[in-house]
Enzyme design. Structure first.
Site, PDB file in Angstrom:
ATOM      1  N   GLN A 213      -5.514  -2.293   8.989  1.00 19.93           N
ATOM      2  CA  GLN A 213      -5.191  -3.577   8.357  1.00 19.93           C
ATOM      3  C   GLN A 213      -5.790  -4.729   9.167  1.00 19.93           C
ATOM      4  OE1 GLN A 213      -3.461  -3.907   5.337  1.00 19.93           O
ATOM      5  NE2 GLN A 213      -4.076  -6.049   5.540  1.00 19.93           N
TER       6      GLN A 213
ATOM      7  N   ASP B 173     -11.908   1.661   3.052  1.00 20.01           N
ATOM      8  CA  ASP B 173     -12.150   0.225   2.875  1.00 20.01           C
ATOM      9  C   ASP B 173     -13.657  -0.053   2.733  1.00 20.01           C
ATOM     10  OD1 ASP B 173     -10.244  -1.677   2.549  1.00 20.01           O
ATOM     11  OD2 ASP B 173      -9.919  -2.092   4.674  1.00 20.01           O
TER      12      ASP B 173
ATOM     13  N   LYS C 176       0.838  -1.210   0.000  1.00 20.63           N
ATOM     14  CA  LYS C 176       0.000   0.000   0.000  1.00 20.63           C
ATOM     15  C   LYS C 176       0.870   1.257   0.000  1.00 20.63           C
ATOM     16  CE  LYS C 176      -3.894  -2.405   1.833  1.00 20.63           C
ATOM     17  NZ  LYS C 176      -4.289  -3.240   2.958  1.00 20.63           N
TER      18      LYS C 176
END
Ligand code: NDP
Length: 282
Positions: A96, A119, A52
């Site tokens: 994460q 997300d 990322k």
């Protein structure tokens, strides 16, 4: 022979579009920023986070990684998230997954400002997706839809069979397919006779995380096969859920693993960060 759906190439195109968009924002005095929160030292998560950071650098997005010890308390994590929510230089926040078992992932997801939830996991964003009014695109399902569109595959009127019902892949995948007028069947671990359903699929999306689950006899001739699964074989190599060598002769289109859906997921995350930065400036 099936056409290979090249997610790596399409993701590269998307990243260059994002870079252009980031440049426009910079010229208006805004540097798009993504904050990634990594708890503990899971090696797979560490690789995902490094990727990322790499993507952000390529896309002109400023990234910061907040590495927290595995024994961080729930309150400690929530304090960091509220600081990031309030930081105007941070447009997107990503925690994460998976989190250490002691932490409650639902309250962590709920603690992220929905306008920074790149997300698309916050209940507000999940609701908007199910109402066909997404603020952020769910990264993996939107990556699959972008691949289909790129290869001229219209889900309208097709039977899409999805294996997996997770919040991150299976369910939002079903929502996006319904929004594009597919007829959708969602399968899971309690589905009896999976093959009887997958053989009816015009578009088969597998997101079970089970290597070898989809064998050649489970694929209808001429189907589009999208393999979301990322599994590590005993030899350390990456494999999807689909037995590629068996499914490929039957399929009209198929995604490879690696190089299919994975890069697309990452590219959509970059796109969502730009969306967040644009929205923060209007
Ligand atoms: P989860 O473990 O959360 O969900 C897996 C789903 O598959 C569950 O709904 C489960 O059913 C179902 N399932 C498991 N085994 C079977 C089976 N034998 N038959 C039918 N259904 C089954 O995983 P995720 O959704 O998070 O991820 C799925 C896979 O996709 C993983 O390999 C993951 O690494 C990969 N992934 C890839 C991404 C990419 O960018 N390519 C992004 C995100 C994930 P039940 O609900 O009944 O347990």
């Amino acid at each position: 022979m099936a056409t290979l759906m090249d997610g790596r190439a399409l993701a590269k195109t998307i990243r260059s579009e994002v870079l252009e968009h980031a440049g426009q924002l910079r010229r208006r005095g805004v540097t798009p920023g993504l904050a990634v929160v990594l708890v503990g030292d899971d090696p797979a998560s560490a690789v995902y986070v490094r990727n990322k950071e790499k993507d952000c650098a390529e896309c002109g997005i400023h990234s910061t990684v907040h590495r927290l010890p595995a024994d961080i308390t729930q309150d400690g994590l929530l304090v960091l998230l509220s600081r990031l929510n309030a930081d105007p230089a941070v447009h997107g926040i990503l925690v994460q997954q998976p989190l250490p078992e002691r932490l409650d992932p639902f309250s962590v997801i709920c603690a992220v400002d929905p306008k920074k939830d790149v997300d698309a996991l916050h209940p507000e964003n999940v609701g908007l997706i199910s109402l066909d009014r997404p603020y952020f695109l769910p990264c993996t399902p939107a990556g699959v839809m972008a691949l289909l569109e790129h290869y001229g595959i219209d889900p309208k009127g097709r039977h899409c069979v999805i294996i997996g019902r997770s919040h991150i892949v299976g369910k939002p995948m079903a929502q996006l397919m319904l929004a594009r007028h597919a007829t959708v069947t969602v399968c899971h671990s309690k589905t009896p006779d999976l093959g009887a359903l997958t053989r009816q699929a015009d578009i088969l999306v597998s997101a079970a995380g089970k290597p070898g689950l989809v064998t050649g006899d489970m694929v209808r001739f001429g189907a589009v096969v999208v393999d979301v699964g990322i599994n590590k074989n005993p030899d350390g190599k990456l494999a999807g859920d689909v037995v590629f060598a068996e499914a490929e002769p039957a399929a009209a289109y198929i995604t490879p693993v690696p190089g299919g859906v994975g890069p697309m997921t990452r590219a959509i995350l970059m796109k969502n960060t730009i969306t967040a930065a644009v929205e923060a400036t209007v």
